[in-house]
Design a protein around this motif. Sequence first.
Motif, mmCIF file in Angstrom:
data_model
loop_
_atom_site.group_PDB
_atom_site.id
_atom_site.type_symbol
_atom_site.label_atom_id
_atom_site.label_comp_id
_atom_site.label_asym_id
_atom_site.label_seq_id
_atom_site.Cartn_x
_atom_site.Cartn_y
_atom_site.Cartn_z
ATOM 1 N N ASP A 1 0.870 -1.176 0.000
ATOM 2 C CA ASP A 1 0.000 0.000 0.000
ATOM 3 C C ASP A 1 0.905 1.223 0.000
ATOM 4 O OD1 ASP A 1 -2.472 -1.366 0.095
ATOM 5 O OD2 ASP A 1 -2.194 -1.718 2.238
ATOM 6 N N GLY A 2 1.108 1.793 -1.185
ATOM 7 C CA GLY A 2 2.003 2.935 -1.331
ATOM 8 C C GLY A 2 1.264 4.256 -1.359
ATOM 9 N N ALA A 3 2.016 5.320 -1.444
ATOM 10 C CA ALA A 3 1.445 6.666 -1.458
ATOM 11 C C ALA A 3 0.553 6.897 -2.677
ATOM 12 C CB ALA A 3 2.563 7.701 -1.429
#
Length: 155
Positions: A83-85
């Motif tokens: 879950d990245g930016a």
Amino acid sequence: MKKVIMLLIIILPMIACSEETDCCVNADISLDITYLNADGLNLFEIEQGYNASDITVYHKINGEWEVYYKSNLDAPKGITVVDGAHGTYLSLSPSTTLDQNKQSETKIQFSASDSDIIKTEIDQSHSNTSITKVWYNDVLVWETHDAKSMIEIIK
């Protein structure tokens, strides 16, 4: 006694690595892939989308597809959903078993009817192991000189 300890401190690092081992290899071989549908929605963030538990990774070894699973690793299937930016993406560790062209093949199977082939060209020189090119289903999608680091696949 102090002289013996100092001598060991100096000599041990010198003999720790021999020419027969890859003691100082820097491996940079993970691929980050964002999967989107035709509407631009992230397939890891929607209902009826992708789930890491349903994905199987295969490495091509001696011309045969072998399921990749290493229970002693943090990512035993060779994948991690991150879950990245900028959204959720798949981080993949492709096969490092190279053919005569210094290329490897990895198959990602999302379901019984949905799988893709990733071919990577890998450079193993100068104490480094790094990906130099990536083909996704036979289409070149990334090269080392590309500024982008994330591969985006529309499915």
